[in-house]
Design a protein around this motif. Structure first.
Motif, short mmCIF file in Angstrom:
data_model
loop_
_atom_site.label_atom_id
_atom_site.label_comp_id
_atom_site.label_asym_id
_atom_site.label_seq_id
_atom_site.Cartn_x
_atom_site.Cartn_y
_atom_site.Cartn_z
N ALA A 347 0.17 -1.51 0.25
CA ALA A 347 -0.05 0.06 0.08
C ALA A 347 0.72 1.17 -0.28
O ALA A 347 0.52 2.47 -0.43
N PRO A 348 1.92 1.57 0.56
CA PRO A 348 3.02 2.15 0.57
C PRO A 348 3.12 2.96 -0.53
O PRO A 348 3.53 3.92 -0.74
N SER A 349 3.43 2.08 -1.61
CA SER A 349 3.96 2.56 -2.73
C SER A 349 2.68 2.97 -3.72
O SER A 349 2.92 3.27 -5.14
N LEU A 350 2.02 2.32 -3.42
CA LEU A 350 0.17 3.20 -3.86
C LEU A 350 0.75 4.92 -4.08
O LEU A 350 0.65 5.53 -3.31
N PRO A 351 0.22 5.55 -5.82
CA PRO A 351 0.12 6.45 -5.66
C PRO A 351 -1.45 7.32 -4.95
O PRO A 351 -2.04 6.70 -4.44
N GLY A 352 -1.69 8.66 -4.60
CA GLY A 352 -2.60 9.37 -4.03
C GLY A 352 -2.92 8.81 -2.09
O GLY A 352 -3.79 8.84 -2.36
N ARG A 353 -1.27 9.15 -2.02
CA ARG A 353 -0.65 9.21 -0.42
C ARG A 353 -2.90 10.16 -0.09
O ARG A 353 -2.11 11.48 -0.67
N VAL A 354 -3.43 10.22 0.89
CA VAL A 354 -4.00 11.01 1.70
C VAL A 354 -3.33 11.75 3.00
O VAL A 354 -3.16 10.96 3.82
N PRO A 355 -3.56 13.42 2.84
CA PRO A 355 -2.53 13.31 4.01
C PRO A 355 -3.44 12.50 5.95
O PRO A 355 -4.93 13.01 5.67
N GLU A 356 -3.05 13.73 6.40
CA GLU A 356 -2.79 12.60 7.12
C GLU A 356 -4.11 13.64 8.57
O GLU A 356 -5.23 13.79 8.62
N ARG A 357 -3.87 15.07 7.69
CA ARG A 357 -5.41 15.48 8.36
C ARG A 357 -7.14 15.66 7.84
O ARG A 357 -7.56 15.25 8.25
N VAL A 358 -6.26 14.73 5.92
CA VAL A 358 -8.22 14.47 5.70
C VAL A 358 -8.51 12.39 6.37
O VAL A 358 -9.59 12.68 6.13
N ARG A 359 -7.64 12.22 6.72
CA ARG A 359 -7.27 11.12 7.86
C ARG A 359 -7.95 11.12 8.48
O ARG A 359 -9.34 10.54 9.06
N SER A 360 -7.75 12.29 9.46
CA SER A 360 -8.06 12.22 10.61
C SER A 360 -9.82 12.95 10.57
O SER A 360 -10.44 12.51 10.84
N ALA A 361 -10.19 13.39 9.20
CA ALA A 361 -11.10 14.35 9.60
C ALA A 361 -12.58 13.47 9.30
O ALA A 361 -12.98 13.18 9.06
N ARG A 362 -11.53 12.54 8.65
CA ARG A 362 -12.84 11.22 7.47
C ARG A 362 -12.85 10.67 8.49
O ARG A 362 -13.99 9.68 9.01
N THR A 363 -11.88 10.02 9.17
CA THR A 363 -12.11 9.27 10.66
C THR A 363 -13.31 9.68 11.83
O THR A 363 -14.17 9.22 12.02
N THR A 364 -13.07 10.75 12.11
CA THR A 364 -14.12 11.83 12.68
C THR A 364 -15.27 11.49 12.45
O THR A 364 -16.68 11.70 13.15
N GLN A 365 -15.49 11.78 10.85
CA GLN A 365 -17.18 11.99 10.25
C GLN A 365 -18.02 10.37 10.87
O GLN A 365 -18.32 10.52 10.95
N LEU A 366 -17.26 9.61 10.17
CA LEU A 366 -17.53 8.04 10.74
C LEU A 366 -17.61 7.27 11.59
O LEU A 366 -18.69 6.85 12.05
N ARG A 367 -16.71 8.01 12.77
CA ARG A 367 -17.13 7.87 14.27
C ARG A 367 -17.95 8.60 14.63
O ARG A 367 -18.90 8.19 15.71
N SER A 368 -18.87 9.39 14.05
CA SER A 368 -20.01 10.32 14.40
C SER A 368 -21.08 8.82 13.71
O SER A 368 -22.48 9.28 14.42
N LEU A 369 -20.71 9.00 12.36
CA LEU A 369 -22.22 8.34 12.04
C LEU A 369 -22.02 6.82 13.06
O LEU A 369 -23.09 6.77 13.47
#
Length: 444
Positions: A347-369
């Motif tokens: 996975a780390p060699s795949l293109p399209g790395r998602v920034p940490e802040r975006v990962r965190s924001a998406r985590t928060t949204q799904l935990r709210s769900l």
């Protein structure tokens, strides 16, 4: 030579690790070594590590430091997934006496008698064979830590998900036999155990046995035999891949008095594109079909879901696909993990790395769900009369237990209720997000 009189354990990670720690503790007890609390200053500290959670190195170092604060003269042994993946690195942590890999960890009590404490400034001993040497299945179960007992029935994984190190840490899929698992379940029933959670790395792949790893039995055989031939009152199936949770197993659970209507199905992503990049062996339609069958046969069933957000290549549209998919499914709760890079995976060699802040924001949204899903699931059961198995889990004078479909119930502490099945009526969800209950005709 290391011949400890007392031993303390610390476990990081999953239910499987907890069951294996318990098995190691029993081995030491058989040799006359007393298990003590971590803070008691043991002669030997055994740290069972995990490679799935974030910052494995930092967590391992911190536990080692805390152990040596309790007893600076203690011998510290490291086992578990992280120990298999990074043995040399762990051996250099100050204070580590020995690191044992997957093929060696169940020989810890024996191997310690051959080890000497490393000289000051020197690394600990490394006893870690290549993962291909981990071919034997070692039975394990937890006992004493909780009312529920985690029973290991399978180990290792033959899958190659692009984000996962577990096959590198635990080796190929292997199992005990149905007969051996049934025998252990019967023995646990004789000790008073009322609930067993079946655990494994890839539980649905149960049945590969012997040096040749022949598929002699299936998970279906195991579920059916445990249901028909044991006196355990409750069984739960821990995490099971959706492509391996067959219709037959679902129907067996639906018709069973012993297997609880509770499933944990890892999804990881609701986007078929991302599932492909993850090398998962199913797509979202199969997942939706599994959920639909469960709820059709068991409308009150609890369904938990694992999700990874921020995987390489996950666009905002892909994430919204996942969110919408989960929002529409009749599931009960989510375990949400931000993607974390793991060495030696694709996975780390795949293109399209998602920034940490975006990962965190998406985590928060799904935990709210997840919170919304869980509360809705709980509220649907208000007024239901059911049985709750209470645990020795007391906070502020209140104890907790679980219904068959895994609703957490809170009641006033009563030592006579610990480990007992109590008929109750569910009365509503508290502000803390747990279910309150009353006796039939009497408030608990």
């Amino acid at each position: 030579m290391m011949t400890p009189e007392t031993v303390a354990f610390y476990t990081l990670g999953c239910k499987l690790n907890f069951s294996e720690t318990s098995a190691l503790a029993r081995q030491f007890a058989e040799r006359g070594c007393q298990k003590v609390a971590f803070e008691a200053g043991a002669d030997l500290y055994v740290i069972n590590t995990c490679s799935v959670t974030d910052h494995a190195d930092r967590k391992c170092r911190k536990v080692v430091q805390q152990a040596l604060r309790r007893n600076p003269a203690a011998f510290v042994a490291i086992v578990g997934c992280y120990a298999q993946l990074k043995p040399q690195e762990i051996a250099r942590i100050p204070g580590v006496g020995a690191v044992l890999g997957a093929a060696e960890k169940f020989r810890l009590a024996e191997l310690l008698t051959t080890l000497e404490r490393p000289a000051a400034g020197q690394p600990g001993a490394v006893l870690a064979s290549p993962i291909a040497a981990a071919t034997e299945f070692h039975a394990a179960h937890s006992l004493g830590e909780r009312t529920r007992t985690f029973l290991k029935v399978q180990d290792g994984c033959d899958y190659s998900c692009s984000f996962c190190t577990i096959p590198l840490a635990r080796g190929a899929s292997r199992s005990g036999s149905v007969a051996s698992v049934v025998a252990r379940a019967r023995a646990l029933a004789e000790t008073g155990v009322k609930e067993i959670v079946l655990t494994g790395v890839n539980l649905g792949d149960f049945g590969l046995q012997g040096p040749e790893r022949q598929r002699l039995e299936t998970f279906t055989h195991l579920v059916q035999s445990l249901d028909e031939t044991t006196d355990i009152q409750r069984f739960r199936i821990s995490s099971c891949e959706p492509n391996l949770l067959t219709d037959e197993v679902v129907r067996l659970v639906a018709g069973s008095r012993r297997f609880m209507p509770h499933f944990h199905l890892p999804l990881q992503s609701g986007s078929d594109k991302i599932l492909g990049l993850m090398r998962r062996r199913y797509r979202r339609q199969l997942y939706a079909d599994r959920v639909a069958l469960i709820k059709d046969l068991m409308p009150h069933a609890c369904i938990g879901v694992d999700v990874i957000v921020g995987f390489p290549g996950e666009t905002e549209a892909d994430f919204l696909d996942t969110y919408q998919f989960l929002n529409e499914l009749p599931i009960s709760y989510l375990h949400v993990f931000p993607y974390s890079e793991r060495p030696d995976t694709l996975a780390p060699s795949l293109p399209g790395r998602v920034p940490e802040r975006v990962r965190s924001a998406r985590t928060t949204q799904l935990r709210s769900l997840s919170e919304k899903k869980k509360r809705f699931f709980y509220e649907q059961h208000t007024g239901l009369e059911t049985e709750v198995l209470f645990e020795d889990d007391v906070t502020n004078g209140l104890m907790a237990g679980f219904t068959p479909n895994y609703i957490r119930v809170q009641a006033k502490y009563d030592p006579l209720l610990v480990g007992e099945l109590k008929p109750l009526r569910l009365t509503g969800v508290s502000a803390a997000g747990v279910m309150e209950a009353e006796e039939i005709g009497l408030l608990v």
